[in-house]
Design an enzyme around this catalytic site. Sequence first.
Site, PDB file in Angstrom:
ATOM      1  N   LYS A   1       0.839  -1.205   0.000  1.00  0.00           N
ATOM      2  CA  LYS A   1       0.000   0.000   0.000  1.00  0.00           C
ATOM      3  C   LYS A   1       0.872   1.251   0.000  1.00  0.00           C
ATOM      4  O   LYS A   1       0.630   2.203  -0.739  1.00  0.00           O
ATOM      5  CB  LYS A   1      -0.946  -0.007   1.225  1.00  0.00           C
ATOM      6  CG  LYS A   1      -2.088  -1.006   1.080  1.00  0.00           C
ATOM      7  CD  LYS A   1      -2.874  -1.229   2.375  1.00  0.00           C
ATOM      8  CE  LYS A   1      -3.928  -2.331   2.143  1.00  0.00           C
ATOM      9  NZ  LYS A   1      -4.682  -2.709   3.341  1.00  0.00           N
TER      10      LYS A   1
ATOM     11  N   ASP B   1     -11.501   2.666   3.944  1.00  0.00           N
ATOM     12  CA  ASP B   1     -11.836   1.247   3.815  1.00  0.00           C
ATOM     13  C   ASP B   1     -13.349   1.049   3.726  1.00  0.00           C
ATOM     14  O   ASP B   1     -13.818  -0.011   3.316  1.00  0.00           O
ATOM     15  CB  ASP B   1     -11.343   0.489   5.068  1.00  0.00           C
ATOM     16  CG  ASP B   1     -10.090  -0.324   4.829  1.00  0.00           C
ATOM     17  OD1 ASP B   1      -9.856  -0.715   3.671  1.00  0.00           O
ATOM     18  OD2 ASP B   1      -9.354  -0.556   5.809  1.00  0.00           O
TER      19      ASP B   1
ATOM     20  N   GLN C   1      -5.149  -1.787   9.567  1.00  0.00           N
ATOM     21  CA  GLN C   1      -4.977  -3.079   8.908  1.00  0.00           C
ATOM     22  C   GLN C   1      -5.582  -4.178   9.788  1.00  0.00           C
ATOM     23  O   GLN C   1      -5.300  -4.266  10.985  1.00  0.00           O
ATOM     24  CB  GLN C   1      -3.478  -3.334   8.651  1.00  0.00           C
ATOM     25  CG  GLN C   1      -3.194  -4.547   7.800  1.00  0.00           C
ATOM     26  CD  GLN C   1      -3.742  -4.450   6.372  1.00  0.00           C
ATOM     27  OE1 GLN C   1      -3.808  -3.366   5.795  1.00  0.00           O
ATOM     28  NE2 GLN C   1      -4.154  -5.568   5.813  1.00  0.00           N
TER      29      GLN C   1
HETATM   30  N1  GUN Z   1      -7.120  -7.053   5.808  1.00  0.00           N
HETATM   31  C1  GUN Z   1      -7.401  -7.771   4.698  1.00  0.00           C
HETATM   32  N2  GUN Z   1      -7.999  -6.994   3.775  1.00  0.00           N
HETATM   33  C2  GUN Z   1      -8.091  -5.761   4.313  1.00  0.00           C
HETATM   34  C3  GUN Z   1      -8.610  -4.522   3.831  1.00  0.00           C
HETATM   35  O1  GUN Z   1      -9.132  -4.406   2.710  1.00  0.00           O
HETATM   36  N3  GUN Z   1      -8.508  -3.477   4.698  1.00  0.00           N
HETATM   37  C4  GUN Z   1      -7.956  -3.597   5.937  1.00  0.00           C
HETATM   38  N4  GUN Z   1      -7.932  -2.520   6.700  1.00  0.00           N
HETATM   39  N5  GUN Z   1      -7.476  -4.724   6.408  1.00  0.00           N
HETATM   40  C5  GUN Z   1      -7.548  -5.799   5.594  1.00  0.00           C
END
Ligand code: GUN
Length: 285
Positions: free
Chosen positions: A53, A120, A97
Amino acid sequence: MSAQIIDGKQLARDVRADWKRRVVDLTERGVKPGLAVIIVGDNPASTIYVRNKVKACSEIGIHSEVHHFSENAQQGEILECISLLNQNKCIHGILVQLPLPSHFENNKVITSIAIDKDVDGFHLYNVGALVTGSTNFAPCTPYGVMLMLEQYRIPIVGKHAVVVGRSNIVGKPMAMMLLEHGATVTICTSKTKDLTQFTRLADILVVATGRPRMITANMVKSGATVIDVGINRLPDGQLCGDVEFDTVKDVAGYITPVPGGVGPMTITSLLCNTILSAERTKLSV
Ligand code: GUN
């Protein structure tokens, strides 16, 4: 006949090139989009996701910062960090996350993120907004899948979409977004009794179960669009999806590979949401 492969890598490049122009435009007007990522502990998969990211942000011109806490950090410390980020004008997106260690209350943490920085789309308000058809931020993976369907001009209205998986991150929002776009939607799980009778009805089949190669050719209708959200590491180190690609590709009309399918589009969606959030602040001043 072999299915057309949906090239997530190429599509991600095209979408990012488009959105990069918006970053340049914003930056010239004095707003550099900013994303803060909070990670707790050292889950290897999460560490890789966060690294990817950050790299993607840097490539498109988004400022990013990572707030890394130890596995035994207290929830209060994270809430304090989020509170500061909520007030920080250089930050337009905040992402925690997942998964968090088990001593954390997910919803307490996520609902402490400002609604307008929840890129998100996991805050309960934003989940409600999505369900009621006034999406604020579309969750990244389903948003990436919708972009794929749109770009490959795969019709949705009136079609039967079957989603296998019921997670808050993928399955549930995916089903809602397909419904909102006019599909008839069935939601299954990996435990659905006689799953095949449902998956064989799908014009669009989205699979997000985390079970390597569980969808086989006999479970897919001829000509169906098959979207594989899974990414699993096999004992021999190989990566594979939740769909048995080599056999299903001979039945499906369209199919996403793993890797190189949904994955690159998920991060692309995060970039889009962060840019969108920065554009909104610019509009509101
Ligand atoms: N863990 C797995 N996929 C995601 C996601 O799309 N966002 C976040 N914050 N954590 C994740």
